[in-house]
Scaffold this motif. Structure first.
Motif, PDB file in Angstrom:
ATOM      1  N   PHE A 136      50.990 -22.171  70.715  1.00 54.69           N
ATOM      2  CA  PHE A 136      52.270 -22.650  70.206  1.00 54.69           C
ATOM      3  C   PHE A 136      52.589 -22.075  68.822  1.00 54.69           C
ATOM      4  CE2 PHE A 136      53.042 -26.834  72.704  1.00 54.69           C
ATOM      5  CZ  PHE A 136      52.582 -26.234  73.865  1.00 54.69           C
ATOM      6  N   MET A 137      51.558 -21.595  68.122  1.00 54.71           N
ATOM      7  CA  MET A 137      51.757 -21.120  66.749  1.00 54.71           C
ATOM      8  C   MET A 137      52.175 -19.661  66.663  1.00 54.71           C
ATOM      9  SD  MET A 137      48.475 -22.994  64.968  1.00 54.71           S
ATOM     10  CE  MET A 137      48.186 -24.752  65.209  1.00 54.71           C
ATOM     11  N   GLY A 138      52.183 -18.982  67.806  1.00 61.22           N
ATOM     12  CA  GLY A 138      52.615 -17.596  67.817  1.00 61.22           C
ATOM     13  C   GLY A 138      51.522 -16.642  67.371  1.00 61.22           C
ATOM     14  N   PRO A 139      51.758 -15.339  67.478  1.00 64.46           N
ATOM     15  CA  PRO A 139      50.731 -14.347  67.149  1.00 64.46           C
ATOM     16  C   PRO A 139      50.564 -14.101  65.648  1.00 64.46           C
ATOM     17  CG  PRO A 139      52.722 -13.256  67.892  1.00 64.46           C
ATOM     18  CD  PRO A 139      52.972 -14.729  68.031  1.00 64.46           C
ATOM     19  N   PRO A 145      53.280 -22.337  60.731  1.00 60.81           N
ATOM     20  CA  PRO A 145      53.932 -23.618  60.391  1.00 60.81           C
ATOM     21  C   PRO A 145      55.377 -23.708  60.861  1.00 60.81           C
ATOM     22  CG  PRO A 145      52.709 -22.761  58.518  1.00 60.81           C
ATOM     23  CD  PRO A 145      52.753 -21.668  59.538  1.00 60.81           C
ATOM     24  N   LEU A 146      56.021 -22.573  60.993  1.00 55.96           N
ATOM     25  CA  LEU A 146      57.398 -22.564  61.482  1.00 55.96           C
ATOM     26  C   LEU A 146      57.448 -22.549  63.000  1.00 55.96           C
ATOM     27  CD1 LEU A 146      60.474 -22.262  60.964  1.00 55.96           C
ATOM     28  CD2 LEU A 146      60.103 -19.775  60.904  1.00 55.96           C
ATOM     29  N   MET A 147      56.571 -21.773  63.611  1.00 56.83           N
ATOM     30  CA  MET A 147      56.607 -21.600  65.058  1.00 56.83           C
ATOM     31  C   MET A 147      56.181 -22.845  65.808  1.00 56.83           C
ATOM     32  SD  MET A 147      57.846 -18.690  65.747  1.00 56.83           S
ATOM     33  CE  MET A 147      57.458 -18.728  67.492  1.00 56.83           C
ATOM     34  N   PHE A 148      55.186 -23.575  65.276  1.00 57.63           N
ATOM     35  CA  PHE A 148      54.656 -24.730  66.007  1.00 57.63           C
ATOM     36  C   PHE A 148      55.722 -25.788  66.280  1.00 57.63           C
ATOM     37  CE2 PHE A 148      52.323 -28.707  66.559  1.00 57.63           C
ATOM     38  CZ  PHE A 148      51.400 -28.329  67.530  1.00 57.63           C
ATOM     39  N   GLU A 223      47.222 -13.553  80.027  1.00 54.18           N
ATOM     40  CA  GLU A 223      47.989 -12.472  80.626  1.00 54.18           C
ATOM     41  C   GLU A 223      49.288 -12.238  79.882  1.00 54.18           C
ATOM     42  OE1 GLU A 223      46.437 -14.746  82.190  1.00 54.18           O
ATOM     43  OE2 GLU A 223      45.353 -13.961  83.927  1.00 54.18           O
ATOM     44  N   GLU A 224      49.822 -13.308  79.269  1.00 48.87           N
ATOM     45  CA  GLU A 224      51.095 -13.206  78.568  1.00 48.87           C
ATOM     46  C   GLU A 224      50.966 -12.305  77.358  1.00 48.87           C
ATOM     47  OE1 GLU A 224      53.870 -16.440  76.338  1.00 48.87           O
ATOM     48  OE2 GLU A 224      53.140 -17.000  78.322  1.00 48.87           O
ATOM     49  N   HIS A 225      49.788 -12.317  76.749  1.00 47.02           N
ATOM     50  CA  HIS A 225      49.551 -11.471  75.581  1.00 47.02           C
ATOM     51  C   HIS A 225      49.101 -10.072  75.993  1.00 47.02           C
ATOM     52  CE1 HIS A 225      50.280 -14.467  72.542  1.00 47.02           C
ATOM     53  NE2 HIS A 225      49.468 -15.323  73.156  1.00 47.02           N
TER      54      HIS A 225
END
Length: 225
Positions: A136-139, A145-148, A223-225
């Protein structure tokens, strides 16, 4: 739509009772069709068995392109059951004297919550709690803190998307049919029945494919990454 005539409304005028009774009716119809399809299984299917096998094959093929063959078979019982319930619920709504359970937000929200809880459960089981929520926090760690919170809001919005889309479309179809039947009860509704049948089946298809998409996003993180 409490003012619209329904057969079950003759027993009790409460709209909650009418909706709950139609939910039970849909469940009984679903169980009856399943029993008819499996009571006398044949190597060369015919009748209800043939229709049900074609339906399950179509749902499985839909899932293959989204989650792969193995996961499509794994989630087939859930997705096919949801599609079956939604489809039958939509269809009985176009029969005069009956009301579609999916025209009630409580029913569609319940179905959406089932999907929401299950795909998160599967995502945690497949990837572990830490890895799943770390996704959920992104790569980029700096933006975590923004992505979550954005991801949390995005996932919660899926509840709204699943429930309100289905509810809004079926409720609109019911109101449209009610108006047509009041204005021209004999010939004019015939084309409307064709349109509403297609719309009801389309909504069931959309609900199933979104369920597969959400499951894929939760389970196939690597797989998404």
């Amino acid at each position: 739509m409490g003012e619209i005539f329904t057969f079950l409304g003759l027993i009790n005028h409460s709209h909650d009772f009418i909706i709950a009774s139609h939910v039970v009716l849909v469940a009984l119809i679903s169980l009856g069709l399943a029993k008819m399809a499996t009571s006398k299984m044949q190597l060369v299917p015919s009748g209800v068995q043939n229709v049900m096998e074609a339906y399950l094959l179509a749902v499985n093929n839909m899932g293959k392109g989204i989650v792969g063959d193995e996961l499509a078979r794994k989630y087939l019982p859930l997705v096919a059951t949801l599609g079956f319930i939604v489809g039958i619920s939509n269809m009985i709504g176009i029969i005069p004297g009956f009301e579609a359970p999916t025209s009630n937000l409580n029913v569609t929200l319940t179905l959406a919550i089932i999907v929401f809880v299950y795909y998160h459960f599967e995502g945690i089981r497949a990837n572990g709690v830490i890895h799943y929520f770390a996704h959920f926090m992104g790569p980029v760690k700096l933006l975590a803190p923004l992505m979550f919170p954005i991801e949390i809001v995005s996932h919660c919005s899926r509840l709204v998307s699943l429930s309100f889309r289905l509810f809004g479309n079926i409720k609109g179809d019911d109101l449209f049919l009610a108006v047509v039947l009041m204005l021209a009860p004999w010939i004019a509704p015939l084309p409307a029945y064709v349109l509403l049948t297609f719309a009801g089946l389309l909504q069931a298809f959309i609900f199933m494919i979104l369920t597969y998409v959400y499951l894929a996003g939760a389970v196939l993180i690597s797989e998404e990454h």
